[in-house]
Design a protein around this motif. Structure first.
Motif, short mmCIF file in Angstrom:
data_model
loop_
_atom_site.label_atom_id
_atom_site.label_comp_id
_atom_site.label_asym_id
_atom_site.label_seq_id
_atom_site.Cartn_x
_atom_site.Cartn_y
_atom_site.Cartn_z
N GLY A 138 20.79 15.49 8.37
CA GLY A 138 19.34 15.60 8.51
C GLY A 138 18.93 16.97 9.00
O GLY A 138 19.76 17.75 9.48
N ALA A 139 17.65 17.23 8.91
CA ALA A 139 17.13 18.55 9.26
C ALA A 139 17.06 18.77 10.76
O ALA A 139 16.95 19.90 11.22
CB ALA A 139 15.74 18.73 8.63
N LEU A 140 17.11 17.69 11.52
CA LEU A 140 17.05 17.82 12.98
C LEU A 140 18.39 17.43 13.58
O LEU A 140 19.05 16.50 13.11
CB LEU A 140 15.94 16.92 13.54
N LYS A 151 5.65 27.95 14.26
CA LYS A 151 6.89 28.21 15.00
C LYS A 151 8.12 27.94 14.15
O LYS A 151 9.23 27.85 14.67
CB LYS A 151 6.91 27.38 16.29
N GLY A 152 7.90 27.76 12.86
CA GLY A 152 9.04 27.69 11.95
C GLY A 152 9.45 26.31 11.47
O GLY A 152 10.49 26.17 10.82
N MET A 153 8.67 25.27 11.76
CA MET A 153 9.06 23.94 11.28
C MET A 153 9.12 23.93 9.75
O MET A 153 8.16 24.28 9.08
CB MET A 153 8.05 22.88 11.76
N THR A 154 10.27 23.53 9.22
CA THR A 154 10.40 23.42 7.77
C THR A 154 9.84 22.07 7.31
O THR A 154 9.63 21.18 8.13
CB THR A 154 11.87 23.50 7.34
N GLU A 155 9.64 21.95 6.00
CA GLU A 155 9.13 20.68 5.49
C GLU A 155 10.16 19.57 5.73
O GLU A 155 9.81 18.44 6.04
CB GLU A 155 8.83 20.81 4.00
N ALA A 156 11.43 19.91 5.61
CA ALA A 156 12.48 18.90 5.84
C ALA A 156 12.49 18.43 7.30
O ALA A 156 12.68 17.25 7.59
CB ALA A 156 13.85 19.48 5.47
N GLN A 157 12.29 19.37 8.22
CA GLN A 157 12.21 18.98 9.64
C GLN A 157 11.00 18.10 9.90
O GLN A 157 11.07 17.14 10.64
CB GLN A 157 12.16 20.23 10.53
N HIS A 158 9.88 18.47 9.25
CA HIS A 158 8.65 17.70 9.42
C HIS A 158 8.86 16.26 8.94
O HIS A 158 8.50 15.30 9.63
CB HIS A 158 7.52 18.37 8.63
N MET A 159 9.46 16.12 7.76
CA MET A 159 9.65 14.78 7.22
C MET A 159 10.68 13.98 8.05
O MET A 159 10.55 12.77 8.20
CB MET A 159 10.08 14.84 5.74
N HIS A 160 11.68 14.68 8.58
CA HIS A 160 12.64 13.97 9.44
C HIS A 160 11.94 13.49 10.71
O HIS A 160 12.14 12.36 11.16
CB HIS A 160 13.82 14.88 9.77
N ALA A 165 20.83 5.84 9.04
CA ALA A 165 20.44 6.96 8.18
C ALA A 165 19.59 7.99 8.93
O ALA A 165 19.82 9.20 8.84
CB ALA A 165 19.68 6.45 6.96
N ILE A 166 18.61 7.49 9.69
CA ILE A 166 17.65 8.40 10.32
C ILE A 166 18.22 9.06 11.57
O ILE A 166 18.02 10.24 11.81
CB ILE A 166 16.36 7.63 10.67
N MET A 167 18.92 8.29 12.38
CA MET A 167 19.40 8.83 13.65
C MET A 167 20.82 9.36 13.57
O MET A 167 21.21 10.21 14.36
CB MET A 167 19.32 7.76 14.74
N GLY A 168 21.61 8.87 12.62
CA GLY A 168 23.02 9.22 12.62
C GLY A 168 23.48 10.06 11.45
O GLY A 168 24.51 10.74 11.54
#
Lengths: 136, 136, 136, 136, 136, 136
Positions: free
Chosen positions: B63-65, A97-106, B57-60
């Motif tokens: 980032g990719a999400l 469904k299009g998850m990028t590697e960056a989204q996955h790691m985030h 860093a992670i929530m604020g």
């Protein structure tokens, strides 16, 4: 190894109730591939049908969240619950469904961070702030 | 009741290392309110600083999400881990970042569905399909 | 691979305290087969004896619940706790005690359903109804 | 305090889809009392209906396991998942279906014992015996 | 099989940010061996660095608990969370830091016992004694 | 509120089997105070006796780990399992056995860190390094 029988397509062909669900899975997913979860659930036609109908509605139907976000949430819950199979299958679905590697790691960073603070809070038994209870 | 002391602002004023983190939380969040989690972590200035830096860093951060999706994932993990405090605080945060009631209910439906299939899969010990292992 | 040594029958023969428990397991179960759980626990004769005595009393002795129901509950807890070994061993035990395929599938449906509602309730932080607190 | 609104009967009266489910719950249970779980789920008529239909089928319909055994399994899973609300509501349900105090205490002993051996097995990473994999 | 790529040393050599962390791990541990956890985290240089810095501080730096006790606690949490990889890696680390077989087996007995009483308490919903709330 | 009756000292006085255990708890702990866990378990004299004997042996008897380390491990497992009562009671016990605030906060940091890496590893499905399997 599963604790229940995994139904082959030949097994499925013998059981109209199971076959109807498998046909619908193939139709909706536009793919001939049926993964082992459904082949295991086939041992109970009622649970098979109920689970597929629920999954179709929640993950595939109209809804307030977009399809990729739904998969990210599914992976997060599966990781927290320690379900290896589900992590694999929903990571595959998210990529489709299009998850990028960056989204996955985030996503993974959030899953780790949340688990850390969840356990810190629990170990310290922090009381809920009244501010968080307003207007719920 | 917490198993550690919850630091008041007066306590914080006595400890420069803790005060620096509290000041940064107030600056970043543009709010004077500091919730109990940080007041509990204040007992350990190093963990307080490390946790806040990670969360920032992670929530604020970049980032990719997007920020709302991050909160939805946080709620999902907190629910699966059974952290009442975290569910309250991150549901409040998600609402502040625009979560609609429809999105909230959709999130909950996914959390429930995922937990159901997680446990079904585990109870049946379904083996991972080779198809899910390709290209990981 | 285990993080502790799995004792062979030759190892067991060297240690009278361990041998006494293994002999009792074989006597009670009327079978020469001893599964890996006990071969792992053999590294600690006191825990081995204590665990076997408890299991014998709870799962095998007189009691308010019949032997099959006990195994169904054991599988349910093992699934919720994600213990693959335990799911396998107690599913085997339940089959030996007469669990039918229909009973197995009904058990699985309940395990899945309970996990779903458990997580929905937790995610929504539903307060306990006063009606459920009467007379406890 | 819940993170979602708990619907009163007046709220329910405004929404035909929710009202239909509440009417059915009252009809099936032969009681006017509707517990908070359903009042929370009422925020999402689709999930409310789906969850009720599933619960009705799995816990209330025909099946291979008797009604009391189903409740015992539900309590066991809820305890392992740490759902306080669910433990309360299903312990009440089990008592209503005839659970004696002796059965309750036997259930609890199994839940405790299973959790102990689950964690021992996991901590020792005991490999599944080939004997448990036969004929699954 | 991992859901993310495991970085080889050749991959690492291409990415200065990742290489800096790997170099520090080798320097601190006085060993060329880098285990798979870090090779998986390498997909996200920020999380890699953050996690390594945290681990170095908590598990390796000065602190109120001695190095072996820290590893025992890490194993206990990993067992309770059902993380097979972590149980293996931290059991190996504990042995390297001098954990005897007797200490290992005592640890396991506590992990099992705690899980048993945790679940008994939860299943019975025992209220916290006021005595335990004094002076926290 | 508990799902079982909490026995008062008057109740206990009526039941010799329960009284014998309560007397031993008071003798061993050199204190008249009996916490609610035992008052709940009193509903099942066999489980009460078995649990107390196990706890006495594992937490109080001779052993490879010192008494404070045992309590730290107990708290860690209780936090990971989300048992509020157990966190409270064993944090109190640890303080009684000399746990300093610095040790408490270090313990909490490890519990949080372990939970974070546990979930990262699980979400990435990292395979166990062969190096960790040697000599187990």
């Amino acid at each position: 190894m599963a604790t229940v029988r995994l139904w082959t397509d030949d097994d499925v062909a013998q059981d109209p109730a199971v076959k109807a669900v498998f046909d619908d899975i193939r139709r909706v997913r536009k793919s001939d591939f049926i993964n082992n979860f459904w082949r295991a659930l086939a041992n109970d036609a009622a649970t098979l049908k109920r689970t597929w109908e629920s999954l179709k509605a929640i993950m595939g139907g109209e809804g307030a969240l977009d399809p990729l976000t739904r998969e990210l949430i599914y992976i997060a819950v599966s990781a927290a619950n320690g379900c290896s199979y589900c992590i694999h299958s929903h990571t595959a679905a998210a990529k489709q469904k299009g998850m990028t590697e960056a989204q996955h790691m985030h996503l993974l960073a959030i899953v780790g961070m949340a688990s850390e603070t969840n356990n810190l809070v629990t170990a310290m038994q922090v009381p809920v702030d009244p501010e968080f209870l307003v207007g719920a």
